[in-house]
Scaffold this motif. Sequence first.
Motif, short mmCIF file in Angstrom:
data_model
loop_
_atom_site.label_atom_id
_atom_site.label_comp_id
_atom_site.label_asym_id
_atom_site.label_seq_id
_atom_site.Cartn_x
_atom_site.Cartn_y
_atom_site.Cartn_z
N GLY A 186 -32.88 -48.61 -24.52
CA GLY A 186 -32.74 -50.03 -24.83
C GLY A 186 -32.00 -50.35 -26.10
N ILE A 187 -31.22 -49.40 -26.63
CA ILE A 187 -30.45 -49.62 -27.85
C ILE A 187 -29.01 -49.91 -27.47
CG2 ILE A 187 -29.54 -48.56 -29.95
CD1 ILE A 187 -32.41 -49.18 -30.27
N ASP A 188 -28.48 -51.02 -27.96
CA ASP A 188 -27.06 -51.34 -27.77
C ASP A 188 -26.30 -50.75 -28.95
OD1 ASP A 188 -24.55 -52.36 -27.44
OD2 ASP A 188 -25.12 -54.46 -27.68
N PRO A 189 -25.48 -49.70 -28.72
CA PRO A 189 -24.74 -49.10 -29.84
C PRO A 189 -23.87 -50.10 -30.58
CG PRO A 189 -24.60 -47.71 -27.88
CD PRO A 189 -25.21 -49.01 -27.45
N GLY A 190 -23.46 -51.18 -29.90
CA GLY A 190 -22.62 -52.18 -30.54
C GLY A 190 -23.34 -52.99 -31.60
N THR A 191 -24.67 -52.87 -31.67
CA THR A 191 -25.43 -53.58 -32.70
C THR A 191 -26.13 -52.61 -33.64
OG1 THR A 191 -27.40 -53.70 -31.30
CG2 THR A 191 -25.82 -55.51 -31.12
N ALA A 192 -25.77 -51.35 -33.58
CA ALA A 192 -26.42 -50.32 -34.41
C ALA A 192 -25.41 -49.67 -35.33
CB ALA A 192 -27.07 -49.26 -33.52
N SER A 193 -25.87 -49.29 -36.50
CA SER A 193 -25.03 -48.47 -37.38
C SER A 193 -25.12 -47.03 -36.91
CB SER A 193 -25.51 -48.59 -38.83
OG SER A 193 -26.85 -48.16 -38.96
N ILE A 194 -24.21 -46.21 -37.37
CA ILE A 194 -24.20 -44.80 -36.98
C ILE A 194 -23.95 -43.95 -38.21
CG2 ILE A 194 -21.74 -44.84 -36.34
CD1 ILE A 194 -22.50 -42.88 -34.04
N ILE A 195 -24.70 -42.87 -38.35
CA ILE A 195 -24.60 -41.98 -39.50
C ILE A 195 -24.16 -40.61 -39.04
CG2 ILE A 195 -25.92 -40.81 -41.32
CD1 ILE A 195 -27.70 -43.28 -41.50
N GLY A 196 -23.14 -40.07 -39.69
CA GLY A 196 -22.63 -38.75 -39.36
C GLY A 196 -23.03 -37.73 -40.40
N GLY A 197 -23.64 -36.64 -39.97
CA GLY A 197 -24.02 -35.57 -40.86
C GLY A 197 -23.62 -34.23 -40.29
N GLY A 198 -23.68 -33.20 -41.11
CA GLY A 198 -23.25 -31.87 -40.70
C GLY A 198 -21.84 -31.61 -41.18
N GLY A 199 -21.52 -30.35 -41.39
CA GLY A 199 -20.22 -30.01 -41.94
C GLY A 199 -19.05 -30.43 -41.10
N ALA A 200 -19.22 -30.50 -39.76
CA ALA A 200 -18.11 -30.83 -38.87
C ALA A 200 -18.10 -32.29 -38.45
CB ALA A 200 -18.15 -29.93 -37.63
N ALA A 201 -19.03 -33.10 -38.95
CA ALA A 201 -19.16 -34.48 -38.47
C ALA A 201 -17.92 -35.31 -38.74
CB ALA A 201 -20.38 -35.14 -39.12
N GLY A 202 -17.32 -35.14 -39.92
CA GLY A 202 -16.20 -36.01 -40.30
C GLY A 202 -14.96 -35.83 -39.46
N LEU A 203 -14.85 -34.73 -38.71
CA LEU A 203 -13.65 -34.48 -37.92
C LEU A 203 -13.44 -35.52 -36.84
CD1 LEU A 203 -13.93 -30.59 -37.58
CD2 LEU A 203 -12.53 -31.90 -39.20
#
Length: 695
Positions: free
Chosen positions: A442-459
Amino acid sequence: MRFATDTGGTFTDLVVEKDGMLHLFKSPTVPSNPVAGVLGAFSVAADAFGVDRKTLLQMGNQFIHGTTHAINAIVTGRTARTALLVTEGHPDILLLREGGRERPFDHTVRYQRAYIPPALTFEVPGRLVASGAENKPLDVAAITAIADRLAELEVEAVAVSLLWSIVNNAHELEVERILRERLPDVPITLSHRLNPSLREYRRTISTAIDASLKPLMDRYVGGLENAMREAGFEGRVLVLTSQGSMVSADEIRRSPILALNSGPSMAPIAGSYVANADADEADTIVFDTGGTTFDVSLVRGGYVPFTHESWLGRPYQSDLTGFPSVDVKSVGAGGGSIAWVDDGGVLHVGPQSAGSTPGPVCYGAGGTEPTVTDASLALGYIDPDYFLGGSIRLDRDAAIAAIRQKVADPLGLTVEEAGLAMLEVWTENMVQAIADITVNQGIDPGTASIIGGGGAAGLNAVAIAQRMGCPTLLIPEVGAGLSAAGAVVSDVGRGFRRLFVTSTADYDAAGVRAKLAELQDEAEAFVAQMGVGAVQTEVSYFAEARYAHQVWEIDVALNLEDMDDAGEALREAFHEAHERIFAFRDTASTVEVIAWRAQVACKVAETTELRIAPDGAEGTALRHRQAYFSRLGLVEVPVHTFERLETDQQFSGPAIVESRFTCVVIQPGVTFQRSAVGTLVIRPELTPETAKELN
């Protein structure tokens, strides 16, 4: 000074908290001896601090360890030789499970074998009924004979799961007494003590898993403690759990199932901390991209959801853990994921991984299969001379050659086109995993923030955020070690559970109060033992409830002060939780509660910010290099140093933001800036001008 480690498939992360600041270090994991990888990370840290390893360890008062050792043992079949004792007439609990198939009509898929084979499953004469009354007394002579047979078979652990022991534990306790007399050195797990669940399979499988891990984890945790003591550490050793908290090493020895997926459960804990500082959205998606796996989880309104649906492998083709844990989904999509072209000319990325040994081709350690890391290096996203702060020099020519041979030539593409294709397929694998845990809840990604972690996340973090339609992407300064950082801000804690069935149609207020009082007593006993010196203690209560005739329950947070004798507060809390997850409520239906749970959290230290301490190294804040982007081709882009990025200035892509442990690829037209607490705040939506140019 506190230490936190997270042992991954490729790198072991170490976070050192000193004077309110965090220092992050990475060292290759040693699959054959994870403890050696941990000590290796401490050696790297000691060099950075200018002291020897023993001196550094002597400065610490707390060591927090997250490990995948337990789950790896299950996957590789290195668990103990374990026997299962069940009620007579019910030997096939682990074989029949709960039914279900991922592809119901694909009969080429082999049916999953029982976690404990029939040859090691024994039926115990004696029977309790649902009320707890004894229908048939235990046959002591038969149990004694079973114990002697277990000794002949050289069984290393025993799981005991008898019918209705959750209502009356007398039979399980008697079986335990006999086993301890006949097999004094064999560890035993009782189902009613470990996991008082109504569902027979889930209670039994969790008991079997726990028992099978006891000898292994006893040796591992004991070896870790001894190695740390011998190396110079004199403080408190804590181990992370799959419930998003940490417990003593002795607690893991008693209940090793707590350590399943202990590392990944910390990412949402850190994510919640970061989102509170820099996200405006109520819900947050958290993903952690390591070298081997991609883990995705949620933070809903500041609350980290739990699940009872954790699988040991693929759904329906493996076993459930049967144990409540932080809801984390993992797929084989890390930075070391191998790209390959099948016989039909279709490109795949993963789930196979190069891991830490031999690693990607560019490591020069014997790897021959092109990986996501190789593709990112070939595209110019990674600096070959600055990987892990320059501690590893990457071979770009070898990466290009492998991509050309294994991907580009078979598909008729240039190396750059093949590299982009590899990243696009990799991203799609991740997007599907995120959709499964968001849209399905029931989560709409369009209304949620997203956090990237891990060494390869930024790619590909920006590409993921754009694909999901998330308005805000956050890359924490400590994101490359997100799970280890989560350990620093996690609490000493444990969950406790009591089975008690009631409903709002015939609400047993006295029974509910009695069960909650039992949970409260158990929680207070835990705090008295484990929460000594805690700066803050909190106990949260939950009901596992459902509408009448539904099959599965959901967790409902409870405020004990609002609980009333009619159950109205419980009913309304359930309606709200159900509507949030499934987008509807049925106020005319009766609400049934199956179990009650308490979650204890003891904050053992105050950490104000997840900030990386400046390294003091000299260097320019802005450089340039050539990188390849879709529709732009090979262009010269600015390379910003993460820790030197101005906090009051907005930038736009194409660009690369680089630190010692990660690099963040900013797509053209995407704006970004560094927040006051050091987090990289990215707005994935393209600027109107760029959108017009690209279209």
